[in-house]
Every structure is written in C-alpha cells, then in structure tokens.
Enzyme design. Structure first.
Site, PDB file in Angstrom:
ATOM      1  N   ARG A 125       0.301  -1.612   0.283  1.00 11.12           N
ATOM      2  CA  ARG A 125      -0.084  -0.769  -0.482  1.00 11.12           C
ATOM      3  C   ARG A 125       0.741   1.594  -0.491  1.00 11.12           C
ATOM      4  NH1 ARG A 125      -1.003   2.194   4.848  1.00 11.12           N
ATOM      5  NH2 ARG A 125      -0.231   0.670   6.989  1.00 11.12           N
ATOM      6  N   THR A 126       0.472   2.347  -0.170  1.00 14.67           N
ATOM      7  CA  THR A 126       0.768   3.755  -0.424  1.00 14.67           C
ATOM      8  C   THR A 126       1.219   4.234   0.660  1.00 14.67           C
ATOM      9  OG1 THR A 126      -0.254   4.035  -2.439  1.00 14.67           O
ATOM     10  CG2 THR A 126       0.900   5.749  -1.858  1.00 14.67           C
ATOM     11  N   LEU A 127       2.466   4.333   1.595  1.00 16.65           N
ATOM     12  CA  LEU A 127       2.649   5.095   2.143  1.00 16.65           C
ATOM     13  C   LEU A 127       3.231   6.320   2.124  1.00 16.65           C
ATOM     14  CD1 LEU A 127       4.677   2.187   4.031  1.00 16.65           C
ATOM     15  CD2 LEU A 127       2.611   3.168   5.203  1.00 16.65           C
TER      16      LEU A 127
ATOM     17  N   ASN B 117      -5.138   2.791   1.193  1.00 14.10           N
ATOM     18  CA  ASN B 117      -4.397   2.203  -0.267  1.00 14.10           C
ATOM     19  C   ASN B 117      -4.466   3.490  -0.967  1.00 14.10           C
ATOM     20  OD1 ASN B 117      -2.228   1.387  -2.016  1.00 14.10           O
ATOM     21  ND2 ASN B 117      -3.402  -0.172  -2.513  1.00 14.10           N
TER      22      ASN B 117
END
Lengths: 272, 245
Positions: free
Chosen positions: B22-24, B126
């Site tokens: 997932r996008t951090l 996400n």
C-alpha cells in the site's frame, strides 16, 4: 400449441431451430392482464388493468417505480416481475450512487435483457415468465421498451401486452403517428382509451385501471383515482367529441356494448 | 491485498508484506494545478515538472489530460498514481463508448466516479496520492470540481491543488468573475502561475494551459512565463530586518 418431444428442457433445440420453453414462457405473458405503454418526445405513460383474484382481495401491483426517471409495467408471472423490478431498482440506484446521474433507460434495458438471456441458456434455470414494458428517460428524450422472456428487447412508440392486448394494439396502431408530438394530457387520454379497448364491454371505471406518468420535468408517479376519472369523464360524457366519434365508429361491435355499459353507470346518456 | 499474520518480536509487530502493498509516501510528484470557469468553458493550468523529493527530476510531464468528449482532468501528487487513474478512466470511457447509444459520461459523472474511487482507496488505507481537478462542459453546462486523496470532493467556480490553494485561490477570490473572456481567463491564470513560480520551490517555468469548451479540449504547447528577479525585496532581502538572513 401442443406438446412435443423437444420442449422439456430450455437447452434443447427443436429440429426447426426453436427453443420451445422460451416460447412457452412468452405464452405466460399473454395470460397476464393487460399493460400498455406509450410515449411522446418528452413523456411516457404506463397503464394497466387492475385484476383482482376475487372480490375479497385487492388487485396485484403491476406498475413499479424503478427510479424518478424510469417506470416498469409487467404482465405475466407477477412474482418474476417483482424480482426483476427489484433488480432494476438496484442497478439504477448503484449507477446514481457512483455517477450521481440517472441511469440511461436504454442501458438498463440491455442489462435486463442479458439477465433474461442467461435463463435461456442454462439447463437448471427457467426463463422469466414476465414481459416488461420499461418506460424512461435518457439524454435523447423519452423511450419505451418491451423486454421479452426470450432476452430480446424492442423499442416502441406504443405497445400493449397481456390478455386482450390485441384490441389495444389495434387502437394504438391507428393513432401512434401522433404520439410523438402529443401533449402529456393527450397521451394519458390515449392510454386510458387503449385500456378501455382491452376491457371489451366492461365499463371503464377509474378503479379498474392504474395509470402512471413520467416526463422530462416530471418524476415518475401514479395518477390518483380522481384524475383518472376526470379523463374518463371527458370521453364517456362527451360523445360528440370528434376523436371519440371516429374511434367508436371504427370499433364497430364494441361501441354498442359500451353504450349499454354506460347506461348502467350514472354517467350522462350517450347521444349516439 | 493480502495480509500476513503479525509476528510479535518483543514489542515490535512485523507486518512487512502488507505494508509493501500500500502507498505510504509519494515519490515522483507534480505540484499545483489551477483551474477556472470562464465564458465558454474551463481553463486549467499546470506546469510540467515532476519532482523526486527536492530534485526537479522530470521536466516534461503532462499533468492535464482530456477524458472522453466532455472532460478535462488535471492532477497533482504522485505521477504513477495519476497514470493509474488515467488507466481506470480509459476503461470507463471505453465501456461508455461501447454502448454506442447516444449517451455519454459527462464531467459530473466522471467527477463522482473518481470521488468513489479515491474514497474507497482511502478506506483501505491504500490511497491514490493525488489531488484531482475535473472540469468540463456538457450541453452548455460548465462543471468544475476537485477530489482529494482522502475523497473530499466539491465543485466551485475556481479550484486549485497543493500550493495553489494558498497562493492562487486568494487571487482568484478577488479577481474571478462570471463570463471571463478567454484572454482575461488566461491572464488571470498566468498571474496565479507566476506567483506559484516565484514562491513554490517545486514549480518550474514550463507550463501548459488547457481549454475545455463544448467543441472539445485543446492543450497548449508548453511555454514559459516572463519573470523579474530585480525586485529590491529580492536583491536586498534583509533590508527591513537587521540580523535576519
């Protein structure tokens, strides 16, 4: 139609290339009480005859609101019709939620037709035994479609399904060319007159029919009994009206029966 | 998205696999987009820069794209997520066209679709790390809206993303009016972009202006704004404040 050895299964073709189960399903539509639809450029009117099982019971609901801009009238197995109406409502509201915009009726009708087609190609399913007259709006104006148990759908200017619908269709065939430019009131009147055709002798009362309207600036709604009765009164009470004279002259055998019927009611005597 | 069972290692809980999916943080980002409604439709401006942290790494990124016949999308934030969104929209428009029935998705529909996508991604922790500007004209009606990476969405007569919210919108609040002509609209946008160029460190002097009208979308060729660096405030910045730098 008689039984033959190719009609047990919906997935069995006959040697002449027919699917008899599908055709039998279409017969079921003809058994239901009549439903009529007509449209102009901007409005769609759906009307049906209220048939009750017995005097003790209420009549079945045959017209459903799918969304503010789509309505459906059914004929045939009303249980199947109810289920399909629920599907249509679900599709419509999901589209509205995602796009905040009404689902174009043409697209809903295709989904409905695809759903019906599935039932004609699986051996453990049976075709839906209900015909649906779907009226609705999209970008190009008002539309009326007929969805068949076979999975076909057709667009119409006016159509009638169910028992004794042929009489209504004959009436509509005579007048459909005018419908495009009809006003809302004329359209409603034509719908009720078409319903009258299917009654064939029975007196036309507002309790016998359900009428619904939707239009470009008018969300789907039912007309109340009073409004329907008012429209009925315009042609039952004023026989010198040109349209009615022309209509009744051509109806022929039906006209005298109408007169007899009207005499029973407390309506003004026909001046024929 | 698959989850691994967290392995307890003293106080630390490892959930590495889930995290890598997932996008951090954003990596390659675009800066502000500014858009206004004008007489014939929508005008949108953005520069062509893609920053890699503090490095101005990419200088030819088109951050505004036409969507279908009626809409124009501008995006700031993570460029790879923008490309993903363009893929979603491509599929959406393709399916819409395949109906071939005279109905088409307008800017309002696309905006709401994007709002749903962005909000649902945010709910799954996400997000698509973008702030999107969606403008368009359909049947004479102009539409301009914005969606953020957490799914906040609204419509307005003028919108901006990122630094544009702080530097451009005050100018637009004062100077925007109904029925701006094309020339006045462009002048107004250029005024906003010039301020952003001076004050936003991730802005570059290579911008495009896109125009959306009933006829369609035109995205201009990239060009530069004239700047002036000889202001006394620039040449002698500490004249008013002894001891500051």
């Amino acid at each position: 139609m008689f039984r033959n050895q190719y009609d047990t299964d919906v997935t069995t073709w006959s040697p002449t290339g027919r699917l008899f189960q599908v055709e039998y399903a279409m017969e079921a539509v003809k058994q239901g009480s009549a439903a009529i639809g007509l449209r102009s450029r901007s409005h769609v009117v759906l009307a049906c005859v209220n048939k009750a099982q017995s005097e003790l019971s209420s009549h079945q609901r045959k017209i459903f609101k799918v969304d503010d801009h789509i309505g459906v009238a059914i004929a045939g197995l009303t249980a199947d019709g109810r289920v399909l109406s629920r599907y249509m409502r679900s599709e419509s509201i999901n589209h509205s939620f995602t796009y905040e915009s009404p689902l174009p009726v043409g697209r809903l009708v295709v989904r409905l037709a695809d759903k019906a087609q599935v039932c004609t190609q699986w051996s453990w399913k049976r075709p839906y035994g209900v015909g649906l007259l779907v009226g609705g709006l999209d970008e190009s104006g008002a539309h009326l479609y007929y969805n068949c148990p076979s999975g076909n759908y057709f667009e119409y200017q006016a159509f009638a399904i169910g028992s004794r619908s042929q009489a209504a269709k004959t009436y509509l065939e005579r007048r459909f060319e005018n419908f495009k430019e009809s006003s809302r009131e004329e359209l409603i009147k034509d719908a009720i007159l078409a319903i009258r055709e299917t009654l064939q002798g029975e007196t036309l009362k507002s309790s016998l029919c359900t009428v619904s309207v939707l239009g470009v600036d008018e969300p789907f709604h039912f007309l109340d009994q009073e409004s329907i009765q008012k429209v009925i009164d315009t042609f039952e009470k004023v026989p010198e009206d040109e349209e009615d004279n022309a209509g009744e002259a051509e109806i022929g055998a039906v006209a005298p029966a109408e007169q007899g019927g009207s005499g029973d009611q407390d309506l003004a005597p026909m001046e024929m | 998205m698959t989850f691994t069972i967290p392995i307890e290692n003293g106080n630390e809980v490892k959930n590495a696999e889930a995290d890598s999916q997932r996008t951090l943080y954003p990596y390659v980002t675009g800066t502000s987009v500014v858009a206004i409604k004008y007489k014939d439709g929508i005008l949108m401006a953005s520069d062509m820069g893609g920053s890699y942290g503090s490095t101005l790494r990419y200088k030819n990124i088109e951050r505004m794209k036409a969507i279908g016949k009626h809409s124009l999308l501008g995006a700031s934030g993570e460029i790879s997520d923008l490309q993903e969104i363009l893929r979603y929209l491509d599929e959406l428009i393709l399916n819409d066209n395949m109906w071939d029935d005279g109905n088409s998705l307008g800017p309002k529909e696309v905006h709401n679709y994007l709002t749903r996508v962005m909000y649902n991604r945010r709910n799954k922790f996400n997000p698509l790390w973008n702030t999107l500007v969606l403008g368009g004209v359909k049947n004479g009606e102009k539409y301009l809206g914005m969606v953020s990476m957490i799914g906040v969405s609204f419509e307005d007569n003028h919108v901006a993303t990122g630094f544009g919210n702080h530097l451009a919108r005050p100018i637009l609040r004062d100077e925007w009016r109904e029925d701006l002509s094309f020339e006045d609209g462009v002048k107004l946008l250029e005024k906003c972009m010039r301020v952003l160029l001076y004050r936003d460190r991730s802005a570059i002097n290579k911008l495009q202006i896109a125009k959306m009208t009933e006829e369609g979308v035109t995205v201009s060729e990239p060009y530069s704004l004239k700047t002036f660096w000889e202001f006394s405030a620039f040449t002698n910045p500490t004249v008013g404040a002894e001891g500051s730098w």
